[in-house]
Design an enzyme around this catalytic site. Structure first.
Site, PDB file in Angstrom:
ATOM      1  N   LYS A   1       0.797  -1.105  -0.041  1.00 33.23           N
ATOM      2  CA  LYS A   1      -0.034   0.126  -0.036  1.00 33.23           C
ATOM      3  C   LYS A   1       0.871   1.094   0.144  1.00 33.23           C
ATOM      4  CE  LYS A   1      -4.211  -1.788   0.760  1.00 33.23           C
ATOM      5  NZ  LYS A   1      -5.264  -1.562  -0.096  1.00 33.23           N
TER       6      LYS A   1
ATOM      7  N   ASP B   1       1.315   3.934  -3.692  1.00 33.05           N
ATOM      8  CA  ASP B   1       0.177   3.593  -4.247  1.00 33.05           C
ATOM      9  C   ASP B   1      -0.769   5.074  -4.755  1.00 33.05           C
ATOM     10  OD1 ASP B   1      -1.296   3.755  -2.078  1.00 33.05           O
ATOM     11  OD2 ASP B   1      -2.296   1.899  -2.273  1.00 33.05           O
TER      12      ASP B   1
ATOM     13  N   GLU C   1       3.441   7.769   1.359  1.00 32.60           N
ATOM     14  CA  GLU C   1       3.364   8.321  -0.168  1.00 32.60           C
ATOM     15  C   GLU C   1       4.602   9.326  -0.300  1.00 32.60           C
ATOM     16  OE1 GLU C   1       1.565   6.857  -2.292  1.00 32.60           O
ATOM     17  OE2 GLU C   1       0.744   5.873  -0.771  1.00 32.60           O
TER      18      GLU C   1
ATOM     19  N   ASN D   1      -6.299  18.475 -12.119  1.00 34.77           N
ATOM     20  CA  ASN D   1      -7.506  18.807 -11.365  1.00 34.77           C
ATOM     21  C   ASN D   1      -7.785  20.360 -10.901  1.00 34.77           C
ATOM     22  OD1 ASN D   1      -5.697  18.924  -9.185  1.00 34.77           O
ATOM     23  ND2 ASN D   1      -6.991  17.853  -7.920  1.00 34.77           N
TER      24      ASN D   1
ATOM     25  N   ASP E   1       2.122  18.107 -11.882  1.00 35.82           N
ATOM     26  CA  ASP E   1       0.695  17.505 -11.853  1.00 35.82           C
ATOM     27  C   ASP E   1      -0.089  18.349 -12.604  1.00 35.82           C
ATOM     28  OD1 ASP E   1       1.176  19.155  -9.527  1.00 35.82           O
ATOM     29  OD2 ASP E   1      -0.541  18.427  -8.930  1.00 35.82           O
ATOM     30  N   GLU E   2       0.141  19.647 -12.811  1.00 35.32           N
ATOM     31  CA  GLU E   2      -0.717  20.692 -13.402  1.00 35.32           C
ATOM     32  C   GLU E   2      -0.228  21.069 -14.772  1.00 35.32           C
ATOM     33  OE1 GLU E   2      -3.937  20.916 -12.644  1.00 35.32           O
ATOM     34  OE2 GLU E   2      -3.681  19.747 -11.126  1.00 35.32           O
TER      35      GLU E   2
ATOM     36  N   HIS F   1      32.927  33.564   1.154  1.00 33.48           N
ATOM     37  CA  HIS F   1      34.523  33.624   0.912  1.00 33.48           C
ATOM     38  C   HIS F   1      34.676  35.021  -0.086  1.00 33.48           C
ATOM     39  CE1 HIS F   1      33.925  31.238  -2.864  1.00 33.48           C
ATOM     40  NE2 HIS F   1      34.830  32.233  -3.252  1.00 33.48           N
TER      41      HIS F   1
ATOM     42  N   ASP G   1      29.284  28.261   2.688  1.00 41.65           N
ATOM     43  CA  ASP G   1      29.798  29.474   2.028  1.00 41.65           C
ATOM     44  C   ASP G   1      28.735  30.304   1.391  1.00 41.65           C
ATOM     45  OD1 ASP G   1      31.712  30.990   0.870  1.00 41.65           O
ATOM     46  OD2 ASP G   1      32.187  29.598  -0.772  1.00 41.65           O
TER      47      ASP G   1
ATOM     48  N   SER H   1      32.994  33.324  -8.354  1.00 39.94           N
ATOM     49  CA  SER H   1      32.445  32.911  -7.032  1.00 39.94           C
ATOM     50  C   SER H   1      31.310  33.665  -6.597  1.00 39.94           C
ATOM     51  CB  SER H   1      33.476  33.055  -5.905  1.00 39.94           C
ATOM     52  OG  SER H   1      34.337  31.858  -5.859  1.00 39.94           O
TER      53      SER H   1
END
Ligand code: NAG
Ligand code: NAG
Ligand code: NAG
Ligand code: NAG
Ligand code: NAG
Ligand code: NAG
Ligand code: NAG
Ligand code: NAG
Length: 620
Positions: free
Chosen positions: A260, A263, A274, A300, A310-311, A418, A466, A562
């Site tokens: 489980k 999933d 998850e 969604n 996801d979007e 630095h 740094d 740097s």
């Protein structure tokens, strides 16, 4: 100690190397894409990343998930906001203490501080009955068929089995006082024949999984011709638990079956099953940040992955209709049912959460104004054009450009420790919108410095921590710094926003071969490297540092000064300062990649000094 400080080393950088690199890179992408088609699913335990599990991530870990709108993120944990920090816009809701609150956010924020006061109903408090959940026909009081009484209904109703998953079951058990939620939803109970229920009349319910009361979930009723079966649950108690070697242990102490985890379904109740996933099972969607979310959360209209993918790539109109989505089973089957009409019985507090989220203050960073800048897909060596790196600044010390820096908003510049010394602040100048310092462009602006803050744990021998902040001086009579051509880069709040092999960009006025000065701003593409201990044994601190380079070393931070930026773009092309050019050896060789200060590790340090609202994109 032959460690070279970046701005002292040369940049062996020729066009033939660049071409060789390009070919290698193409070859690599080809190989990696053909490799990524697994013949069969990986063994189950391989889905979970063990090292990540040790961090005990839950739905309150803002390194992995967004906080709820009534929470803010402090040091990696979502904590309660005070009610007055909620948006004012909204309608009243009633809580179980019989009091009305101005908005849902206000009530939830109050509940966050006083967990015994839960949501009761939308609208003002009325004398009419209360919402109630009970379990009946179980052998013990922690199990049974789920019965609810909605606030404005007189009779008790049952819930249809096919709208019931572990998500809803966890909320119901939490509601009933079982902090670890549900154990399962499969057990059969004997319903007396005399009380046979007409189950074409049951309710559908949909929860998000973050609710503390079933009253916050959305109930609908439909008339259907076919019987459904009724929702049932066994709530979890530690004493009735029989963990096996095959169990997954949730952070809240609950054990769930290993299969489980990952999933997409929040079986634990605290989502800990998850949040540490290399891949997801079945149709669950895998966020780059290692989180599995349900298939239904893709496209969604609400961003669930902290990395937003996801979007993205959502076709117009692909957004699911909530009502249709209500029919669901955790087995993936019987999703379509014969529907004649759907009646909403309770308000949709899930949409209300989305609405409140949209009202929260949004930070503007990392988005270039001229979005039409052509990005030349040539690897490295290219001079930058005006507006391409609007966060890049140059730091001038007594007339010489010594380091790069990154504008992060307000009056603040991020650079390497630095590069600067607090006592020398009056010697520094910050040059913004500079492209070529031999031929200064008209957009160029020079800022004086009022303060330099070096990380208190900066170690000049090991290059740990740094990182430093420069505060620019405001003009007399002004409340803000004015940098017309500059745009701040976003400060990453989570170490999971970008991953090894992600392609990022380093920029600066670094020196060329033979220690020759470079006068124009240059940039190059590098890949993030996962574990650099193999290249710098004993000297690489994974939490604080980030390596980046190319497989053949042809592009390196040598090109950049740097203190300058290593920036990565997210899926929406929002730019984050992921690294600060720090150190490295033998520039331009693959076995000595450039090492950067890992900015995400210092989010709290930065926000402590510059103010949380200046750099927090979410969960302020
Ligand atoms: C995670 O939880 C376990 C068990 O409760 C505890 O022993 C461990 O110290 C926790 N780890 C962290 C990083 O909090
Ligand atoms: C809910 O209903 C159950 C069963 O009918 C009852 O025992 C319980 O007292 C009710 N709870 C509340 C808060 O009304
Ligand atoms: C169940 O309820 C529906 C609607 O109220 C009714 O039409 C149907 O006859 C009932 N079925 C049984 C077996 O009582
Ligand atoms: C999951 O998404 C895929 C592709 O978008 C779709 O084909 C499938 O039906 C979805 N599964 C569920 C259970 O929603
Ligand atoms: C709550 O009720 C008010 C009216 O009292 C309504 O305007 C509002 O839309 C409702 N909220 C939700 C989330 O349905
Ligand atoms: C990144 O690339 C390296 C080398 O090509 C490969 O071994 C590694 O598995 C990749 N890592 C990820 C997280 O994709
Ligand atoms: C990184 O590499 C070093 C040396 O190769 C190894 O000891 C260490 O376990 C690695 N760390 C991770 C997280 O892979
Ligand atoms: C991000 O930028 C790239 C390259 O400029 C472009 O191809 C892509 O469409 C952009 N994506 C978004 C979501 O704007």
């Amino acid at each position: 100690m032959d460690r070279s400080v970046r701005w002292k080393v040369t940049a062996p950088y020729s066009s033939s190397m660049r071409l060789a690199h390009l070919i290698l890179l193409l070859l690599y992408f080809h190989l990696s894409s053909s490799r990524s088609t697994p013949a069969s699913g990986p063994p189950q335990e391989d889905l979970v990343e063990q090292k990540c599990l040790l961090r005990n991530y839950t739905h309150h870990s803002c390194n992995k998930v967004f906080c709820l709108p009534w929470q803010k993120c402090i040091e990696g944990t979502c904590i309660c906001k005070l009610p007055y920090q909620c948006p004012k816009d909204g309608t009243p809701v009633c809580a179980t203490n019989g009091r009305s609150y101005p908005t849902y956010c206000h009530q939830k924020s109050f509940e966050c501080l006083h967990p015994e006061i839960k949501f009761s109903n939308n609208g003002t408090c009325t004398a009419e009955g209360k919402f109630n959940v009970s379990l009946i026909y179980g052998n013990t009081k922690r199990e049974g068929i789920v019965q609810v009484k909605l606030v404005d209904q007189d009779e008790k109703m049952f819930i249809c089995k096919n709208s019931w998953s572990m998500t809803e079951a966890n909320v119901a058990c939490l509601h009933l006082g079982y902090p670890q939620g549900a154990r399962g939803i499969k057990r059969r109970f004997n319903i007396p024949i005399s009380l046979r229920i007409n189950d074409t009349e049951c309710l559908h319910v949909r929860c998000r999984g973050v609710e503390t009361s079933l009253a916050e979930c959305t109930f609908t009723k439909r008339r259907t011709k076919t019987p459904h079966g009724l929702a049932r649950v066994v709530c979890y108690t530690q004493d009735a638990d029989f963990p096996t070697s095959q169990s997954f242990q949730c952070v809240n102490g609950k054990h769930i079956p290993q299969e489980k985890a990952c999933d997409g379904v929040n079986d634990c109740g605290d989502q800990s099953d998850e949040l540490c996933c290399k891949e997801c099972r079945g149709t669950a969607f895998h966020c780059k940040s290692g989180v599995c979310i349900p298939n239904e959360s893709k496209c969604n209209g609400e961003v669930d992955c902290i990395t937003s993918e996801d979007e993205s790539d959502c076709e117009e109109g692909r957004q699911r209709k909530i009502h249709k989505g209500l029919a669901r089973s955790d087995q993936g089957g019987e999703t379509e049912i014969e529907t004649e009409e759907t009646e909403m019985l309770t308000p949709d507090m899930n949409s209300e959460i989305k609405r409140i989220k949209s009202l929260l203050p949004k930070l503007s960073c990392g988005i270039k104004r001229n979005t039409h800048t052509r990005r030349k897909r040539v690897i490295g060596g290219k001079p930058a054009e005006m507006g391409e790196y609007p966060w890049q600044v140059a730091i001038k010390d007594s007339g010489k450009i010594t380091c790069g820096g990154i504008y992060i908003g307000g009056c603040w510049i991020l650079t390497a420790a630095h590069c600067v010394r607090p006592s020398r602040y009056h010697n520094y100048q910050v040059w913004t919108a500079l492209l070529d310092w031999l031929k200064p462009n008209s957009e160029l602006a020079v800022q004086r410095v009022s303060r330099v803050i070096v990380h208190e744990k900066y170690n000049g021998a090991t290059y740990q921590n740094d990182i430093a902040l420069i505060e620019m001086r405001k003009l007399p009579g002004k409340k803000e710094c004015e940098l017309p051509r500059s745009i701040p880069a976003c400060v990453p709040w989570s170490p999971y926003l970008f991953q090894p092999n992600d392609s990022c960009i380093v920029s600066g006025w670094g020196r060329e071969k033979g220690n020759q000065k470079v006068y124009s701003l240059r940039w190059g593409e590098v890949n993030l490297i996962g574990n650099c201990s193999q290249f710098y044994p004993g000297r690489y601190y994974e939490k604080e540092m980030q390596c980046a380079g190319t497989s053949d070393g042809s592009i390196d931070a040598c090109k950049g000064d740097s203190g300058g930026p290593l920036v990565c773009n997210d899926i929406n092309n929002v730019t984050y300062v992921w690294g600060i050019v720090s150190w490295g050896e033998n520039c331009g060789q693959p076995e000595f990649p450039g090492v950067y200060t890992r900015v995400a590790n210092y989010f709290d340090w930065i926000s402590y000094h510059v103010g949380r609202s200046l750099v927090s994109q979410h969960n302020v």
